[in-house]
Write a protein that holds these residues in place. Structure first.
Motif, PDB file in Angstrom:
ATOM      1  N   PRO A   1       0.840  -1.208   0.000  1.00 58.18           N
ATOM      2  CA  PRO A   1       0.000   0.000   0.000  1.00 58.18           C
ATOM      3  C   PRO A   1       0.873   1.254   0.000  1.00 58.18           C
ATOM      4  O   PRO A   1       1.709   1.436   0.884  1.00 58.18           O
ATOM      5  CB  PRO A   1      -0.793  -0.127   1.310  1.00 58.18           C
ATOM      6  CG  PRO A   1      -0.746  -1.581   1.652  1.00 58.18           C
ATOM      7  CD  PRO A   1       0.591  -2.074   1.164  1.00 58.18           C
ATOM      8  N   VAL A   2       0.706   2.096  -1.004  1.00 59.36           N
ATOM      9  CA  VAL A   2       1.516   3.309  -1.090  1.00 59.36           C
ATOM     10  C   VAL A   2       0.748   4.476  -0.467  1.00 59.36           C
ATOM     11  O   VAL A   2      -0.470   4.582  -0.628  1.00 59.36           O
ATOM     12  CB  VAL A   2       1.902   3.647  -2.551  1.00 59.36           C
ATOM     13  CG1 VAL A   2       2.801   2.564  -3.127  1.00 59.36           C
ATOM     14  CG2 VAL A   2       0.678   3.853  -3.408  1.00 59.36           C
ATOM     15  N   PRO A   3       1.447   5.345   0.259  1.00 64.55           N
ATOM     16  CA  PRO A   3       0.757   6.498   0.846  1.00 64.55           C
ATOM     17  C   PRO A   3       0.380   7.508  -0.227  1.00 64.55           C
ATOM     18  O   PRO A   3       0.926   7.502  -1.335  1.00 64.55           O
ATOM     19  CB  PRO A   3       1.805   7.081   1.797  1.00 64.55           C
ATOM     20  CG  PRO A   3       3.113   6.659   1.234  1.00 64.55           C
ATOM     21  CD  PRO A   3       2.879   5.313   0.598  1.00 64.55           C
ATOM     22  N   SER A   4      -0.547   8.374   0.101  1.00 63.48           N
ATOM     23  CA  SER A   4      -0.920   9.500  -0.749  1.00 63.48           C
ATOM     24  C   SER A   4      -0.708  10.763   0.068  1.00 63.48           C
ATOM     25  O   SER A   4      -1.343  10.939   1.113  1.00 63.48           O
ATOM     26  CB  SER A   4      -2.382   9.383  -1.203  1.00 63.48           C
ATOM     27  OG  SER A   4      -2.706  10.381  -2.142  1.00 63.48           O
ATOM     28  N   ILE A   5       0.196  11.623  -0.386  1.00 65.11           N
ATOM     29  CA  ILE A   5       0.610  12.758   0.435  1.00 65.11           C
ATOM     30  C   ILE A   5       0.404  14.069  -0.321  1.00 65.11           C
ATOM     31  O   ILE A   5       0.518  14.119  -1.547  1.00 65.11           O
ATOM     32  CB  ILE A   5       2.079  12.626   0.877  1.00 65.11           C
ATOM     33  CG1 ILE A   5       3.021  12.569  -0.338  1.00 65.11           C
ATOM     34  CG2 ILE A   5       2.263  11.377   1.734  1.00 65.11           C
ATOM     35  CD1 ILE A   5       4.492  12.513   0.023  1.00 65.11           C
ATOM     36  N   PRO A   6       0.095  15.157   0.394  1.00 64.03           N
ATOM     37  CA  PRO A   6      -0.002  16.467  -0.262  1.00 64.03           C
ATOM     38  C   PRO A   6       1.373  17.075  -0.458  1.00 64.03           C
ATOM     39  O   PRO A   6       2.352  16.651   0.157  1.00 64.03           O
ATOM     40  CB  PRO A   6      -0.816  17.282   0.745  1.00 64.03           C
ATOM     41  CG  PRO A   6      -0.428  16.705   2.076  1.00 64.03           C
ATOM     42  CD  PRO A   6      -0.209  15.229   1.825  1.00 64.03           C
ATOM     43  N   THR A   7       1.447  18.063  -1.319  1.00 68.45           N
ATOM     44  CA  THR A   7       2.699  18.764  -1.544  1.00 68.45           C
ATOM     45  C   THR A   7       2.477  20.265  -1.501  1.00 68.45           C
ATOM     46  O   THR A   7       1.422  20.753  -1.907  1.00 68.45           O
ATOM     47  CB  THR A   7       3.333  18.376  -2.901  1.00 68.45           C
ATOM     48  OG1 THR A   7       4.526  19.147  -3.105  1.00 68.45           O
ATOM     49  CG2 THR A   7       2.383  18.622  -4.060  1.00 68.45           C
ATOM     50  N   GLY A   8       3.483  20.977  -1.025  1.00 63.32           N
ATOM     51  CA  GLY A   8       3.438  22.428  -1.011  1.00 63.32           C
ATOM     52  C   GLY A   8       4.080  23.053  -2.230  1.00 63.32           C
ATOM     53  O   GLY A   8       4.210  24.272  -2.298  1.00 63.32           O
ATOM     54  N   ALA A   9       4.490  22.236  -3.192  1.00 64.07           N
ATOM     55  CA  ALA A   9       5.156  22.734  -4.403  1.00 64.07           C
ATOM     56  C   ALA A   9       4.196  22.700  -5.582  1.00 64.07           C
ATOM     57  O   ALA A   9       3.372  21.794  -5.706  1.00 64.07           O
ATOM     58  CB  ALA A   9       6.385  21.880  -4.707  1.00 64.07           C
ATOM     59  N   GLY A  10       4.315  23.698  -6.456  1.00 65.89           N
ATOM     60  CA  GLY A  10       3.501  23.722  -7.657  1.00 65.89           C
ATOM     61  C   GLY A  10       4.077  22.818  -8.736  1.00 65.89           C
ATOM     62  O   GLY A  10       5.281  22.548  -8.759  1.00 65.89           O
ATOM     63  N   HIS A  11       3.214  22.364  -9.639  1.00 65.70           N
ATOM     64  CA  HIS A  11       3.637  21.458 -10.717  1.00 65.70           C
ATOM     65  C   HIS A  11       2.765  21.694 -11.941  1.00 65.70           C
ATOM     66  O   HIS A  11       1.616  22.140 -11.839  1.00 65.70           O
ATOM     67  CB  HIS A  11       3.491  19.997 -10.287  1.00 65.70           C
ATOM     68  CG  HIS A  11       4.290  19.625  -9.086  1.00 65.70           C
ATOM     69  ND1 HIS A  11       5.637  19.371  -9.142  1.00 65.70           N
ATOM     70  CD2 HIS A  11       3.932  19.491  -7.785  1.00 65.70           C
ATOM     71  CE1 HIS A  11       6.083  19.078  -7.924  1.00 65.70           C
ATOM     72  NE2 HIS A  11       5.072  19.142  -7.095  1.00 65.70           N
ATOM     73  N   ASP A  12       3.293  21.334 -13.111  1.00 69.92           N
ATOM     74  CA  ASP A  12       2.469  21.377 -14.316  1.00 69.92           C
ATOM     75  C   ASP A  12       1.226  20.503 -14.168  1.00 69.92           C
ATOM     76  O   ASP A  12       0.169  20.822 -14.729  1.00 69.92           O
ATOM     77  CB  ASP A  12       3.286  20.919 -15.520  1.00 69.92           C
ATOM     78  CG  ASP A  12       4.330  21.950 -15.943  1.00 69.92           C
ATOM     79  OD1 ASP A  12       3.960  23.116 -16.158  1.00 69.92           O
ATOM     80  OD2 ASP A  12       5.517  21.591 -16.034  1.00 69.92           O
ATOM     81  N   ALA A  13       1.348  19.412 -13.419  1.00 73.19           N
ATOM     82  CA  ALA A  13       0.183  18.556 -13.175  1.00 73.19           C
ATOM     83  C   ALA A  13      -0.960  19.344 -12.548  1.00 73.19           C
ATOM     84  O   ALA A  13      -2.137  19.063 -12.804  1.00 73.19           O
ATOM     85  CB  ALA A  13       0.574  17.389 -12.266  1.00 73.19           C
ATOM     86  N   GLY A  14      -0.619  20.336 -11.731  1.00 73.39           N
ATOM     87  CA  GLY A  14      -1.655  21.141 -11.095  1.00 73.39           C
ATOM     88  C   GLY A  14      -2.419  21.999 -12.082  1.00 73.39           C
ATOM     89  O   GLY A  14      -3.616  22.259 -11.893  1.00 73.39           O
TER      90      GLY A  14
END
Length: 410
Positions: free
Chosen positions: A347-360
């Motif tokens: 099971p892999v965790p799902s974590i938030p990020t404080g960095a912007g990305h093209d994915a966003g």
């Protein structure tokens, strides 16, 4: 070929002898060599390379046909960096995408859906001040005319830089037909923090990108002689700026959980050692867990900055350069990726990020998800940014497994 060897091919491009790390920006001396590397890497895998009107690169495994329904599986990241940045932020996602394609080809996999490896232009926004420039233009999230009028630190407009690079400014702008072909976008990225190191796992998915904004602050005072102007007669914008730096820190610390506030760039005008500055231009970066939190943080911070500026007899002008709302990644796509990875990684965790990305940026238009690769130092946007070779290979396998799951059926 491994991810480490792939990254080694560009290890000397854009090295920054003064800051350490890498300084790779749109249309600077590193840009063309990096694009050439992308083309060579893609062509060695039998991929067809094209550049869109917004200077984004696409390498196709199976070309989509005009008018087809959305069925392209896209992956990739960016090749530019912040000034003095690390080796992994951006290039890891591109190199891993090529390695994932190589693994799938070696296994004899034939995608049912076309796969595109992407390298998006100016994700960091370090030259012209707008992060995710390529994807904002591609999706229409940024107005082409206003973007072309932006200037870099030397005063060159983006329009001029675009022409000087040999590109056609009339092609800049939304390409919604291209965006509309994408059924899913997955961006692999080095973790920007050390959550995975603490968890003891090499990869994860991403749950969200927290919102962030960038503002330009212009503090104007009175330039004068450092030796002849007594302290009581000064209107020193540098003193006011010192209060601004403390205000950014203090509000972020005290007002709300998860808030971040940074001033990492400033210019003193005219910049002489024996001169009281007449003006300070600084760039402020604010982030928090929710859009409303960032707006509140901004209002409170500016209130304190204005008080510090006026106390010094100076004036303040504030200009918003960008604001990126919170992005929650596609839950169904993220769950599909997690299920595909579980047999190897558990099971892999799902974590938030404080960095912007093209994915966003793309997430507003197509189902989008991210895969993070462990960063043992937790450092990013600096030379100490790191990823172990074995974790990079694990990330490439995770991406290959994801592409197999997404592109293997109609």
């Amino acid at each position: 070929m491994t991810v480490a060897r792939c990254l080694a091919e560009i290890a000397e491009i854009g090295r920054d002898a003064e800051r350490g790390g890498y300084s790779r920006h749109l249309f600077d001396g590193s840009d063309a060599p990096l694009r050439d590397w992308f083309r060579r890497s893609a062509q060695s895998l039998g991929l067809v390379v094209e550049e869109d009107g917004d200077a984004n690169l696409w390498a196709w495994w199976g070309m989509p046909q005009p008018g087809e329904a959305a069925h392209v599986i896209a992956t990739g990241s960016h090749l530019d960096s912040v000034p003095g940045g690390g080796a992994f932020d951006g290039p890891l996602g591109v190199a891993s995408a090529f390695e994932a394609v190589a693994q799938l080809r070696s296994d004899g996999f034939v995608p049912v859906r076309p796969i595109a490896v992407c390298a998006f232009a100016e994700e960091e926004g370090s030259r012209f001040g707008l992060p995710c420039l390529g994807t904002r233009l591609l999706t229409g999230a940024a107005d082409a005319a206003s973007v072309l009028a932006r200037t870099d630190a030397a005063g060159a407009t983006l329009a001029q830089a675009w022409r000087d690079s040999g590109r056609d400014v009339t092609r800049i702008g939304p390409d919604l037909e291209r965006v509309g072909r994408i059924a899913a976008f997955v961006e692999l990225h080095v973790e920007q923090g050390r959550d995975l190191e603490d968890r003891g796992t090499p990869v994860s998915t991403a749950s969200a990108i927290i919102p962030h904004g960038r503002w330009r602050l212009e503090i104007t005072g009175e330039g004068n002689h450092a030796g002849t102007t007594t302290m009581d007669l000064r209107a020193d914008p540098v003193v006011a700026f010192a209060g601004a730096v403390l205000a950014v820190r203090d509000v972020a610390r005290s007002r709300m959980p998860g808030a971040r506030g940074t001033i990492g760039r400033a210019q003193f005008v005219p910049g002489g050692t024996n001169v009281i500055a007449s003006r300070v231009v600084a760039w402020m970066d604010l982030r928090a867990l929710a859009d409303a939190d960032v707006h509140e943080q901004f209002a409170l911070t500016i209130e304190r900055i204005r008080a510090a500026v006026e106390a010094e007899g100076c004036t303040l002008d504030v200009h918003e350069e960008s604001f990126t709302p919170r992005v929650d990644f596609d839950a169904e796509l993220t769950a599909t990726i997690a299920a595909a990875l579980e047999p190897e990684f558990g099971p892999v965790p799902s974590i938030p990020t404080g960095a912007g990305h093209d994915a966003g940026i793309l997430a507003a238009h197509v189902p989008t998800a991210m895969i993070f690769v462990r960063n043992p130092t937790g450092v990013s946007h600096a030379p100490a940014e790191a990823a172990r070779d074995e974790d990079c290979e694990a990330g490439a396998r995770a991406l290959a497994t994801t592409l197999r799951a997404l592109a293997g059926s109609a």
